[in-house]
Design a protein around this motif. Structure first.
Motif, PDB file in Angstrom:
ATOM      1  N   THR A 173     -51.603  13.426  -7.650  1.00  0.00           N
ATOM      2  CA  THR A 173     -52.304  12.897  -6.483  1.00  0.00           C
ATOM      3  C   THR A 173     -53.603  12.216  -6.933  1.00  0.00           C
ATOM      4  O   THR A 173     -53.933  11.123  -6.475  1.00  0.00           O
ATOM      5  CB  THR A 173     -52.603  14.024  -5.490  1.00  0.00           C
ATOM      6  OG1 THR A 173     -51.395  14.720  -5.215  1.00  0.00           O
ATOM      7  CG2 THR A 173     -53.162  13.489  -4.185  1.00  0.00           C
ATOM      8  N   ARG A 222     -61.196  11.135  -0.789  1.00  0.00           N
ATOM      9  CA  ARG A 222     -60.049  12.058  -0.789  1.00  0.00           C
ATOM     10  C   ARG A 222     -60.055  13.080   0.352  1.00  0.00           C
ATOM     11  O   ARG A 222     -59.031  13.423   0.904  1.00  0.00           O
ATOM     12  CB  ARG A 222     -59.954  12.787  -2.129  1.00  0.00           C
ATOM     13  CG  ARG A 222     -61.207  13.604  -2.457  1.00  0.00           C
ATOM     14  CD  ARG A 222     -61.274  13.946  -3.916  1.00  0.00           C
ATOM     15  NE  ARG A 222     -60.244  14.905  -4.277  1.00  0.00           N
ATOM     16  CZ  ARG A 222     -60.020  15.274  -5.534  1.00  0.00           C
ATOM     17  NH1 ARG A 222     -60.711  14.724  -6.526  1.00  0.00           N
ATOM     18  NH2 ARG A 222     -59.111  16.172  -5.791  1.00  0.00           N
ATOM     19  N   MET A 250     -54.698   8.335  -6.479  1.00  0.00           N
ATOM     20  CA  MET A 250     -55.906   7.968  -5.757  1.00  0.00           C
ATOM     21  C   MET A 250     -56.807   7.097  -6.626  1.00  0.00           C
ATOM     22  O   MET A 250     -57.381   6.118  -6.155  1.00  0.00           O
ATOM     23  CB  MET A 250     -56.662   9.218  -5.304  1.00  0.00           C
ATOM     24  CG  MET A 250     -56.003   9.914  -4.115  1.00  0.00           C
ATOM     25  SD  MET A 250     -57.024  11.224  -3.427  1.00  0.00           S
ATOM     26  CE  MET A 250     -57.022  12.391  -4.755  1.00  0.00           C
ATOM     27  N   GLU A 273     -56.131  13.001   0.708  1.00  0.00           N
ATOM     28  CA  GLU A 273     -55.479  13.685  -0.405  1.00  0.00           C
ATOM     29  C   GLU A 273     -54.202  14.395   0.042  1.00  0.00           C
ATOM     30  O   GLU A 273     -53.164  14.315  -0.617  1.00  0.00           O
ATOM     31  CB  GLU A 273     -56.453  14.690  -1.035  1.00  0.00           C
ATOM     32  CG  GLU A 273     -55.853  15.390  -2.239  1.00  0.00           C
ATOM     33  CD  GLU A 273     -56.882  16.219  -3.000  1.00  0.00           C
ATOM     34  OE1 GLU A 273     -58.005  16.389  -2.481  1.00  0.00           O
ATOM     35  OE2 GLU A 273     -56.550  16.683  -4.090  1.00  0.00           O
ATOM     36  N   VAL A 332     -46.930   7.901  -5.372  1.00  0.00           N
ATOM     37  CA  VAL A 332     -47.286   9.168  -6.017  1.00  0.00           C
ATOM     38  C   VAL A 332     -46.086   9.827  -6.672  1.00  0.00           C
ATOM     39  O   VAL A 332     -46.194  10.488  -7.695  1.00  0.00           O
ATOM     40  CB  VAL A 332     -48.016  10.103  -5.035  1.00  0.00           C
ATOM     41  CG1 VAL A 332     -47.043  10.691  -4.012  1.00  0.00           C
ATOM     42  CG2 VAL A 332     -48.740  11.214  -5.781  1.00  0.00           C
ATOM     43  N   ALA A 359     -54.541   4.089   0.756  1.00  0.00           N
ATOM     44  CA  ALA A 359     -54.085   5.480   0.759  1.00  0.00           C
ATOM     45  C   ALA A 359     -52.576   5.531   0.966  1.00  0.00           C
ATOM     46  O   ALA A 359     -51.856   6.301   0.318  1.00  0.00           O
ATOM     47  CB  ALA A 359     -54.799   6.274   1.859  1.00  0.00           C
ATOM     48  N   ALA A 404     -50.906   4.595  -2.165  1.00  0.00           N
ATOM     49  CA  ALA A 404     -50.994   5.726  -3.089  1.00  0.00           C
ATOM     50  C   ALA A 404     -49.913   6.749  -2.761  1.00  0.00           C
ATOM     51  O   ALA A 404     -49.274   7.318  -3.655  1.00  0.00           O
ATOM     52  CB  ALA A 404     -52.378   6.367  -2.996  1.00  0.00           C
ATOM     53  N   ARG A 405     -49.714   6.999  -1.451  1.00  0.00           N
ATOM     54  CA  ARG A 405     -48.677   7.947  -1.054  1.00  0.00           C
ATOM     55  C   ARG A 405     -47.294   7.428  -1.441  1.00  0.00           C
ATOM     56  O   ARG A 405     -46.409   8.177  -1.834  1.00  0.00           O
ATOM     57  CB  ARG A 405     -48.744   8.204   0.458  1.00  0.00           C
ATOM     58  CG  ARG A 405     -47.767   9.265   0.907  1.00  0.00           C
ATOM     59  CD  ARG A 405     -47.831   9.486   2.397  1.00  0.00           C
ATOM     60  NE  ARG A 405     -47.555   8.236   3.107  1.00  0.00           N
ATOM     61  CZ  ARG A 405     -47.788   8.068   4.401  1.00  0.00           C
ATOM     62  NH1 ARG A 405     -48.323   9.034   5.115  1.00  0.00           N
ATOM     63  NH2 ARG A 405     -47.514   6.935   4.982  1.00  0.00           N
ATOM     64  N   ASN A 424     -52.360  13.672   2.629  1.00  0.00           N
ATOM     65  CA  ASN A 424     -51.358  12.671   2.960  1.00  0.00           C
ATOM     66  C   ASN A 424     -50.633  12.205   1.701  1.00  0.00           C
ATOM     67  O   ASN A 424     -49.410  12.090   1.686  1.00  0.00           O
ATOM     68  CB  ASN A 424     -52.030  11.471   3.637  1.00  0.00           C
ATOM     69  CG  ASN A 424     -51.900  11.517   5.148  1.00  0.00           C
ATOM     70  OD1 ASN A 424     -50.797  11.390   5.675  1.00  0.00           O
ATOM     71  ND2 ASN A 424     -53.015  11.718   5.830  1.00  0.00           N
ATOM     72  N   ILE A 425     -51.415  11.973   0.680  1.00  0.00           N
ATOM     73  CA  ILE A 425     -50.825  11.432  -0.550  1.00  0.00           C
ATOM     74  C   ILE A 425     -49.949  12.479  -1.238  1.00  0.00           C
ATOM     75  O   ILE A 425     -48.912  12.167  -1.827  1.00  0.00           O
ATOM     76  CB  ILE A 425     -51.943  10.913  -1.485  1.00  0.00           C
ATOM     77  CG1 ILE A 425     -52.635   9.722  -0.805  1.00  0.00           C
ATOM     78  CG2 ILE A 425     -51.390  10.513  -2.853  1.00  0.00           C
ATOM     79  CD1 ILE A 425     -53.908   9.260  -1.474  1.00  0.00           C
TER      80      ILE A 425
END
Lengths: 239, 802
Positions: A128, A141, A132, A107, A163, A156, A159-160, A109-110
């Motif tokens: 976030t 997460r 995710m 979480e 975001v 992940a 996702a980052r 990181n994202i």
């Protein structure tokens, strides 16, 4: 229509590395135009300049000469600070080796790009979580990257990348460290993002992965040798 | 964002426990030392601060120039104060003089005190001590009054209120307590009580006092109207000296020149030049040395941080690259890493405060100070802590921060390209710097230790061992007359080998007197040190007569007309055949030609080996107060001492016996150096400890970085020994360079320090060799632990890891 707007427009882009004894030409005059909403795959043998090109397009590196217009703005020689700003506002990156920060949870990181964009806490949490969920990793997460499988790590990382809802995602061999099942998953995610309007530029060795792109650019010795429209993808879209 | 930084920082610290421990422990030790040293320095610089008028108070000191030889005295003639009080710009002038050692009786209790002074009634106008009882303006006006410190009042009467109006009996007369004051801070005036000067002034005429310019026995302090007038006071004093004092001296046929110097109160504590100072002075060079040591310790600990942070930067490179990819600009990365080093420093500070709490009692012992453990409640201390955190955190953090933030994401995010972990050359240079500093400290410690050993074992020209010295109180003539009786009594014990009485002993300030000496048939004025002893002194002390003879009971004329000099005196006077030379002494110094030199004693050290042996005259005074000396046998020493005590009790019921041993008394002159040796030794140990912590971390990093190389070498047939050598060689080279750099610096510094001693060791090569060897052994021991660990690695694994 926005589909026709050029997100990337390079002319005679060159990059030379000079060490003590040798001068290496990584890019020898690349002209590349990428429209908003396109999915472009860059292919070519090792050392052809794919990664160099991607780094320059991602504004992680600057060209030795030539012009690079990003969304119509010349960025070939802007300052480091300016590039950082353009990156965080417009770009998302996906790497072969995932490059998650080991000391941060999934979480965290994202959420990192949002922190640098100065989002509020609640907005950060909301976005976030959305990212995710979209990547199907919300249940992991609070895990640290090493506790995840390769596929989960790459999800992940994607996702980052998304975001902050960037206009352009740059992916550098995103499936290179994954088995075929996970690789396919990742490609489908990228493809979905592209369908939703995000431009994707991907460097890959894999013809299978390249199948997902609208257009395949072949690089050899720092120059574009061929550009092919991916008939299959276009056909799929037309259907 | 801040939370994110904090998380990363904390998780990094926890993940790399060894590295964090090295950094935090090293910094904590450095900071704790810094805090202790700060307390010491602040304390040393706090002298006289508590007097509200301290900026306007000055002391007048004297210089006497005689035959080109200058003597500097803290004491001035009694006539000075009355003369100065007529000057312009003066608010008040006070003078006082030492009462010497006094025995005090109260309610069947006996006390002795050496720190009483006779002070005039203006004293409290200049030095505004807080009076707990009594009126500062009137307390010292009447004769036979005394104002005590709170401690003295507590000690004698058990309280301030109980003291007021009580009468204290002294040997000669009695004094009524008219006030009690509180000592609030440090002052060079280390005084336990003030007797009214009117008491002793009544014994002489004002006329006599106000014209006497050659008796140096009064301390003179002037309160100016404002601080700027110090120059004008000096000018007026110079004027007085030129037009009045020196003409007076000439008129009285004293072949000397006098000069008075006005000195700000704040300068007194560190001014060690003046003889007969009211209390022992501080030493500004120790303040500087300790200050430098504090800075060095912090520097070495900071270098550890810089070195380890950059060496380990490869591990943080990916994070930096990523942060940049997602939009961090360089300044944000710099701030993050600076924040981390500040956080690390903060943790170290907390640990340091705990360390200080633990070590404050030992530090108090070491420095003979009295720091309390609530020091951190002072605002100036908090400022220092803040300064340390910022300095160490920012200065030590900035190199890694700038270095790490410069990583290009395109380079570091590719797994096949790892940054090399910063400039190895800079790291090496910093290690050399650390070891150079450590070496300087080690060499310093060895030199001071060797010099101290030399001083204590040097041939003093007399035997200081096993000499018991008993105080013979003055002011009681019957006691002195009965000295031969107790001497006989003491000798009845076979363990009392010899007894003697003497007016002065080595390590006590000697008197200086004007003598007429025969030179080329004429009598010439000379000032020289003089001591008065009895028949047995020279023999008891184990001194050697080089020429002529010792004083003898068979020669009745010795007491009036026999003088023994030392070799230095004979040389100074240019006498090749000193025996029989005429001397004029005492009141008869003009023309009394019956006094002769009867012997020359081999040079011996009346004072510490800081100074050369001075020309000395020894006269015979078989019955004088001062000291009773007994050389006792080492056998049954405790029994002998109690025998002596018993005899003394029968001999003198009024004064408790006070005694000491001559060797301890003599060696006390080296207390400052002794103290410095201990402190220096500890801090030298700490510097090398911190430097080694860093070296340990670096060695482990190098071993890690060269894992693959080690693996390949082992596959190709290298032995464990070869590998250890390979890894240790580099560090040995660094220490070797440090030895070369430290040697000249330490040589220069320690030569300067040794200049303080007239008798000193040579800075021989072995001191530097020993220090170098020590540093090398310690460094190699540190490094080889890691090297052996690396060399024992399974080569297959080692190759695969990279």
């Amino acid at each position: 229509m926005s589909m026709q707007e050029l997100i990337i427009d390079t002319q005679n882009l060159q990059k030379k590395y000079i060490t003590d004894t040798v001068e290496t030409t990584a890019l020898a005059g690349v002209d590349l135009k990428i429209k908003r909403g396109e999915f472009v795959a860059i292919m070519g043998p090792s050392g052809c300049g794919k990664s160099t090109l991607l780094n320059i397009l991602g504004m992680l590196d600057s060209p030795s000469s030539g012009s690079f217009k990003f969304l119509g703005q010349e960025v070939a020689n802007v300052s480091e600070r300016q590039r950082a700003k353009l990156r965080k506002e417009n770009l998302g990156f996906v790497f072969q080796s995932f490059n998650l920060i080991d000391e941060l949870t999934v979480e965290e990181n994202i959420a990192l790009p949002l922190a640098y964009l100065g989002f509020s806490k609640s907005e950060t949490e909301k976005r976030t979580l959305q990212a995710m969920e979209r990547m199907g990793i919300a249940h992991r997460r609070s895990h640290f990257p090493q506790q995840l499988s390769g596929g989960q790590q790459q999800r992940a990382a994607i996702a980052r990348a998304v975001v902050s809802e960037p206009a352009l995602i740059l992916a550098d061999e995103p499936t290179g460290n994954l088995d075929s099942v996970h690789g396919r998953e990742v490609m489908q995610l990228l493809s979905e993002l592209n369908d939703a309007g995000t431009t994707v530029v991907m460097v890959t060795h894999s013809p299978t992965d390249a199948e997902y792109a609208h257009r395949i650019v072949n690089l050899f010795d720092g120059q574009i040798v061929t550009e092919n429209l991916n008939v299959k993808r276009h056909a799929a879209e037309l259907l | 964002m801040f939370n994110n930084y904090l998380k990363i920082a904390v998780r990094n610290l926890l993940r790399n426990k060894v590295y964090s421990a090295i950094n935090i422990l090293g910094l904590a030790i450095g900071i704790a030392s810094c805090i202790l040293i700060f307390l010491y320095v602040q304390d040393e610089l706090s002298y006289e601060n508590h007097f509200s008028k301290s900026g306007r108070i000055t002391r007048i000191v004297g210089e006497v120039i005689f035959e080109g030889h200058k003597d500097e005295f803290a004491v001035t003639p009694p006539a000075l104060a009355p003369a100065v009080s007529r000057f312009s710009d003066i608010e008040a002038v006070t003078q006082f003089n030492r009462a010497g050692k006094q025995t005090i009786w109260y309610n069947n209790q006996t006390f002795t005190d050496e720190d009483l002074v006779f002070a005039d009634s203006v004293f409290f106008k200049v030095f505004d001590y807080e009076l707990l009882a009594g009126n500062p303006a009137t307390a010292l006006i009447a004769p036979h009054t005394i104002v005590l410190t709170e401690e003295m009042a507590e000690k004698i009467f058990g309280g301030v209120e109980q003291a007021m109006g009580e009468v204290l009996q002294f040997s000669r007369d009695s004094y009524t307590v008219t006030g009690v004051y509180r000592n609030l801070g440090h002052s060079h005036l280390n005084v336990s009580g003030l007797l009214s000067k009117a008491t002793i002034d009544a014994r002489t005429s004002a006329e006599e006092r106000n014209t006497q310019w050659f008796n140096l026995n009064n301390y003179t302090y002037v309160l100016l109207q404002n601080e700027e007038q110090i120059a004008s006071l000096q000018a007026q004093v110079d004027d007085l000296t030129q037009n009045h004092v020196n003409p007076w001296i000439k008129e009285n046929k004293l072949n000397a020149q006098m000069k008075f110097i006005v000195q700000p109160l704040k300068d007194i504590h560190f001014d060690t030049r003046y003889m007969h100072s009211i209390s022992s002075s501080g030493n500004i060079s120790y303040v500087y040395i300790f200050g430098a040591v504090a800075v060095f310790l912090l520097l070495i600990a900071s270098i550890n941080y810089m070195n380890l942070a950059t060496a380990r930067s490869a591990k943080r490179a990916k994070e930096v690259g990523l942060r940049k990819v997602v939009g961090a600009d360089r300044s944000q990365i710099i701030r993050q890493f600076l924040g981390e080093s500040v956080l690390l420093t903060l943790i170290a500070v907390l640990l340091a405060l705990a360390l200080v709490q633990i070590f404050i009692p030992s530090f108090n012992n070491l420095t003979e100070k009295n720091f309390s453990s609530d020091f951190f409640l002072q605002w100036d201390f908090l400022l220092v802590i803040l300064a340390i955190v910022l300095l160490v955190g920012v200065v030590a953090g900035s190199y890694p921060a700038f270095f790490l933030s410069g990583f290009k994401p395109a380079d570091v995010l590719k797994s096949d390209k790892q940054p090399r972990g910063g400039s190895a050359t800079l790291r090496r240079a910093l290690v050399v710097l650390q070891f150079s500093i450590s070496l300087i400290m080690i060499i310093g410690t060895i030199v001071v230790f060797t010099q101290m050993h030399f001083l204590k074992s040097a041939d003093l020209g007399f035997n200081k061992e096993q000499v018991m010295v008993i105080d013979v109180p003055g002011g009681d003539s019957t006691l002195v007359q009965r000295l031969p009786v107790i001497k006989q009594k003491l000798l009845q014990n076979p363990n009392v080998l010899q007894v003697s009485n003497s007016y002065s002993i080595p390590a006590e300030p000697t008197n200086r007197t004007l003598l007429l000496m025969e030179q080329d048939g004429k009598m010439v004025e000379k000032t020289m040190d003089i001591i008065a002893v009895d028949y047995d002194f020279i023999s008891l002390m184990g001194m050697e007569i080089k020429e002529g003879r010792n004083f003898s009971r068979d020669m009745k004329t010795d007491e009036k007309s026999g003088i023994i000099i030392n070799e230095a005196a004979a040389k100074w006077l240019g006498w090749s055949e000193p025996i029989g030379k005429k001397v004029g002494t005492g009141e008869n110094r003009v023309g009394d030609s019956s006094t002769r030199i009867i012997g020359v004693v081999k040079d011996f050290h009346m004072s510490s080996l800081h100074t050369d042996v001075q020309p000395l005259a020894i006269t015979l005074a078989p019955e004088s107060p001062g000291y009773l000396l007994a050389r006792i046998s080492p056998e049954n020493q405790a029994a002998t001492i109690s025998f002596v005590e018993e005899q003394w009790r029968m001999f003198d019921q009024r004064h408790p016996m006070e005694y000491f041993f001559m060797d301890e008394f003599f060696d006390r002159q080296y207390r400052a150096e002794e103290k410095m040796l201990t402190v220096f030794g500890y801090f030298a140990g700490l510097t090398i400890l911190i430097a080694c912590l860093g070296l340990f971390g670096l060695a482990s990093f190098t071993a890690e970085q060269r894992t693959k190389e080690i693996g390949i070498r082992k596959v190709l047939g290298s032995t464990t020994g070869n590998i250890v050598l390979l890894l240790s060689k580099d560090f040995a080279l660094l220490v070797a360079i440090a030895i070369m750099l430290a040697t000249p610096v330490a040589w220069y510094g320690m030569s300067q320090w040794l200049q303080d001693f007239a008798y000193r060791i040579d800075l021989s090569w072995w001191i530097f060799a020993l220090a170098g060897l020590l540093a090398l052994v310690i460094a190699l021991a540190t490094v080889s632990f890691q090297a052996v660990k690396a060399a024992l690695l399974d080569p297959v694994k080692a190759i695969r890891t990279q």
